[in-house]
Design an enzyme around this catalytic site. Structure first.
Site, mmCIF file in Angstrom:
data_model
loop_
_atom_site.group_PDB
_atom_site.id
_atom_site.type_symbol
_atom_site.label_atom_id
_atom_site.label_comp_id
_atom_site.label_asym_id
_atom_site.label_seq_id
_atom_site.Cartn_x
_atom_site.Cartn_y
_atom_site.Cartn_z
ATOM 1 N N VAL A 205 -37.209 55.014 57.506
ATOM 2 C CA VAL A 205 -37.993 56.238 57.316
ATOM 3 C C VAL A 205 -37.693 56.928 55.990
ATOM 4 C CG1 VAL A 205 -38.307 56.667 59.779
ATOM 5 C CG2 VAL A 205 -36.318 57.647 58.605
ATOM 6 N N TYR A 225 -30.656 60.499 63.006
ATOM 7 C CA TYR A 225 -29.196 60.352 63.016
ATOM 8 C C TYR A 225 -28.712 61.324 64.077
ATOM 9 C CZ TYR A 225 -24.387 60.199 61.196
ATOM 10 O OH TYR A 225 -23.029 60.025 61.047
ATOM 11 N N TYR A 289 -25.559 68.394 61.770
ATOM 12 C CA TYR A 289 -26.655 67.761 62.496
ATOM 13 C C TYR A 289 -27.805 68.746 62.711
ATOM 14 C CZ TYR A 289 -29.317 66.124 66.538
ATOM 15 O OH TYR A 289 -30.332 65.784 67.402
#
Length: 444
Positions: A205, A225, A289
């Site tokens: 991607v 991820y 994240y």
């Protein structure tokens, strides 16, 4: 100007405003803002063509080309004829004819075989298409004899004369699903079996490989991820996949008029709200994240047609909390589970079902929260429910604080409350399943 529907779904007749005086006439044969507001699909044409015909009776078609088109005339008049060749269309095989003069245009969706016959000498046939012509494109053609033309057909090409009355159906534009091996990607295989599924090995991607993107309708980006703790030290990779990846896909979607569905997370919030989060609440991620996923949302939103689907505590085929607790229950283990992180689990099948609903119903583009319905619980209560479902004593689960559980461990901060309101997606007609029902079915 107004738009009229026909007996074939999506085939639209535009009645144009023509302004005449002693010099001649003027019309707007393409005006995106007005026509879209009146009901024309925003099909984003990229090429304009003119076919001039010398004699009345000249007949061309029927050609089903891999694009949408908007047709009209510059001079003269035509009789347009169309046959629906779209796979699984309720009007497959049906035909429609419309006379087209300067005051008329017709929108022809992809999958309809298109043809016309000139009714006057020196007729100029004008059309816009939303893909560039290519010899490598897939064309499906059928005989012009399917149409009852007003004049005796003349000047028919040898290729058109050779066409048969039967033709294979035209498949719809495809949906591309990235992250096909993840929990949601696997669930989408069951909900969208005709989609194209790609994993990390064949589709990066962050550097998407070339494709004929005009033959797609949507990209569902499930690639991510998701190693929350590892992202604290592996920041570059997390940001590349979770932020740069959606930015690349958004550019593709914007350039090719595709819908981009971006899967996101409750970790974009800090967990300090005293009520379920809504789509309008500002993001405030605590971890690398969460920050990378929030950036991915911003990138995805640059695509004019986008759905950002936030979810939480995903349970599906693959590594997840419920499977871990089920395994521990079957082994008779007494686990320590945090009690001060609260939210609602969401089963991957529900997420897949909700995404399919958004693509089909096409509500307003934007952010939608999609989680399991029902009561808010802590991870310890969820673990107890799993133990109960496996006929084990729920008191085997030992509730502990996050501080105690993570003491001495390298870990990313997590939101203490992840509950999100699903009122917005429910208003579109999608009702999430109560997570307790989903859990009972999952752990059996």
């Amino acid at each position: 100007m107004h738009i009229e529907k026909t007996d074939i779904e999506g085939l639209l007749v535009l009645h144009l405003d023509v302004h005449s005086d002693h010099r001649g006439w003027f019309k707007e044969s393409w005006q995106r803002e007005k026509m879209v507001a009146a009901g024309l699909p925003d099909f984003r044409p990229v090429q304009a063509n003119v076919a001039h015909n010398n004699e009345a009776g000249t007949t061309r078609g029927l050609h089903a080309e891999p694009w949408d088109k908007l047709i009209t005339v510059g001079t003269g008049r035509i009789q347009g004829g169309w046959c629906d060749l779209r796979e699984d269309s309720p009007t497959f095989g049906e035909t429609v004819t419309v006379e087209v003069g300067p005051d008329t245009a017709v929108f022809v969706p992809r999958g309809l075989a298109n043809g016309y016959q000139t009714l006057e000498n020196d007729t100029s046939y004008l059309y816009l298409v939303n893909d560039h012509w290519s010899p490598d494109s897939a064309y499906v053609n059928v005989s012009y004899k399917l149409i009852d033309w007003p004049l005796e057909p003349t000047n028919v090409s040898a290729k058109d004369e050779a066409l048969l009355l039967d033709a294979p159906p035209v498949p719809p534009r495809r949906v591309l699903v990235t992250g096909a091996d993840g929990q949601v990607g696997r669930a989408l295989r069951r909900v969208l079996p005709e989609a194209e599924f790609v994993g990390r090995a064949d589709f990066d991607v962050t550097a998407p490989p070339a494709r004929n993107w005009r033959q797609y309708s949507a990209i569902i980006n499930c690639a991510a991820y998701t190693a929350v703790d590892a992202a604290e030290s592996d920041r570059a990779t997390a940001w590349s996949v979770n932020a740069r990846g959606p930015a690349q896909l958004a550019r593709i979607a914007a350039a090719n008029n595709l819908t981009l569905v971006q899967l996101s997370t409750d970790y974009v919030f800090d967990g300090q709200s005293d009520r379920p989060y809504t789509e309008e609440d500002p993001v405030s991620p605590l971890s690398v994240y969460g920050a990378s996923k929030a950036a991915g949302e911003t990138a995805a939103a640059t695509a004019p047609r986008h759905y950002i689907v936030r979810t939480s505590w995903v349970v599906g085929e693959g590594k997840n909390f419920v499977d871990t607790m089920r395994e521990l229950a079957e082994r008779g283990v007494r686990p320590q589970v945090v009690h001060d992180q609260k939210g609602r689990p969401t089963f991957a099948d529900e997420i897949a079902r909700g995404i399919a609903h958004l693509l089909k119903a096409e509500p307003a583009y934007g952010i939608y929260h999609l989680t399991g319905a029902g009561d808010e619980v802590g991870f310890d209560e969820l673990a107890m429910a799993v133990y109960t479902g496996r006929q084990q004593d729920p008191d085997m689960v030992q509730p502990v604080s996050s501080g105690h559980y993570f003491a001495g461990k390298e870990h990313a901060p997590r939101p203490s409350r992840s509950t999100m309101s699903t009122a917005k997606i429910e208003a579109t007609g999608f009702v999430p399943q109560n997570w307790r029902v989903g859990l009972a079915l999952y752990v059996l």
